[in-house]
Enzyme design. Sequence first.
Site, PDB file in Angstrom:
ATOM      1  N   SER A  56     -39.746 -50.286  65.411  1.00 50.41           N
ATOM      2  CA  SER A  56     -40.163 -49.092  66.134  1.00 50.41           C
ATOM      3  C   SER A  56     -41.672 -49.147  66.341  1.00 50.41           C
ATOM      4  CB  SER A  56     -39.789 -47.837  65.341  1.00 50.41           C
ATOM      5  OG  SER A  56     -40.151 -46.687  66.082  1.00 50.41           O
ATOM      6  N   GLU A  57     -42.125 -48.699  67.517  1.00 45.98           N
ATOM      7  CA  GLU A  57     -43.545 -48.817  67.883  1.00 45.98           C
ATOM      8  C   GLU A  57     -44.478 -48.187  66.862  1.00 45.98           C
ATOM      9  OE1 GLU A  57     -40.955 -48.185  69.929  1.00 45.98           O
ATOM     10  OE2 GLU A  57     -41.736 -47.648  71.895  1.00 45.98           O
ATOM     11  N   ASN A  58     -44.011 -47.143  66.187  1.00 47.19           N
ATOM     12  CA  ASN A  58     -44.886 -46.493  65.221  1.00 47.19           C
ATOM     13  C   ASN A  58     -44.968 -47.253  63.903  1.00 47.19           C
ATOM     14  OD1 ASN A  58     -42.198 -45.651  64.948  1.00 47.19           O
ATOM     15  ND2 ASN A  58     -42.787 -43.836  63.794  1.00 47.19           N
ATOM     16  N   SER A  98     -48.429 -53.024  64.861  1.00 48.72           N
ATOM     17  CA  SER A  98     -47.103 -52.904  65.456  1.00 48.72           C
ATOM     18  C   SER A  98     -47.108 -53.452  66.886  1.00 48.72           C
ATOM     19  CB  SER A  98     -46.676 -51.430  65.459  1.00 48.72           C
ATOM     20  OG  SER A  98     -45.392 -51.283  65.996  1.00 48.72           O
TER      21      SER A  98
END
Lengths: 220, 225
Positions: A56-58, A98
């Site tokens: 996930s991007e976060n 990330s």
Amino acid sequence: MPDTATASDIKALGRADMAARLARDIEEGWVVNLGIGMPTAVSDYLPPDKEIIIHSENGIFGMGPKPAKGEEDFWLVNAGKQYVTLLPGASMVHHADSFAAIRGGHIDLCVLGAFQVAENGDIANWATSENDSAPAVGGAMDLGVGAKRLWALMEHTTKEGEPRLVERCSYPLTALGTVKRIYTNLAVIDVTPGGFKVMEMVPGLSFDDLQARTGATLLR
Amino acid sequence: MIDKRVKTMAEAMAGIKDGSTVLIGGFGAVGQPNQLIEGLVEQGAKDLTCVANNAGNGHVGLARLMELGRVRRMICTFPRTPGSVVFEELYKAGKIELEIVPQGTLAERMRAAGAGIPAFYTPTAVGTLLAAGKETREINGRNYLLEHALHADVALVECWKADRWGNLVYNQSGRNFNPVMAMAAELTIAQTQHMVELGDLVPDTVVTPGIYVQRVMHIPYLDKA
């Protein structure tokens, strides 16, 4: 628009079945980013016999299923801000690391929703007009250029029946020439140097039916 | 003795000037320094450029700051959310400027600022509307955009544990933009759920070394059950 089959003959996939169809093609060991919206549902259909690392991007590698009701952890959300869980083996990084993983080619597959995909692999998924006053891009442009494979998961046409697989995108682009495969409610289509190549169609749909619903020439 | 702990919000916000660029950590509600943002609302600095992933929610925090007319410019990746009512209204009325930045580019611009890299080439956004006015360069057969480091006067960050040297660790996905924002600002102010004794944080698990942090305020607001 020419139409050689009635809608009732065609066994178009629902959104859940589209996600499930795509999930079947994800391979053991892949690091996979699932975009916001329909692609997120792919995680509900991952093959249980394979270990797949969902990013996930976060800053999460190794997301698990969504938590049971009452088990949500306020501090653990995905890029769509939904509560998630972690698998054993998960790891966390900050936003710059990330996206370093994204741009650096360390993500095997990214699945994005799209308004349009062009036969040259261009994708438009963030704004519907150049005049959109405050479009929201999020991480789509980074994901669009960085993943080793970019697959689009989308309805084959708009609600009005306009093709969304086109010769050239009319909406503002997210990334140029990067889509490798498209999963729609009607077909699985590879983006090849020669254009859209039909790999699979739903029952009740002929090649001509599919061509009639597509804005670019299809290859068999 | 190095002691970056502050006891009051007035101390935490002291010296933030009009016209400042302020980085605001968090991704959604997670890792967002809500109390520090409220502190900035109280403090009164105006003509601000605010940098955050989103453009505020409801009428509190960053949205309140905008509603009070204190934000001249927003730099963000995803301004339009179901709760971004204040931003939408101001933007339509031409009362706030907007710079949309792809999320990875935004994070890297701040990382670069903290790392002494004035600019960098990235493949993100090449050939799109967001490439307008930016230098493009072909390197090894692929096109890249030149993006510049994003320095700030102030960073407001949220963490899970901190000590008096300003060493920070984060909880779960609460890390997000906070570490790169802490690096990119002249004045980094952290709010922490837990204040621990110097030496209690395991050195090789510290995510933001205290060298990047100037002030720490203990603000427990939400804990695990």
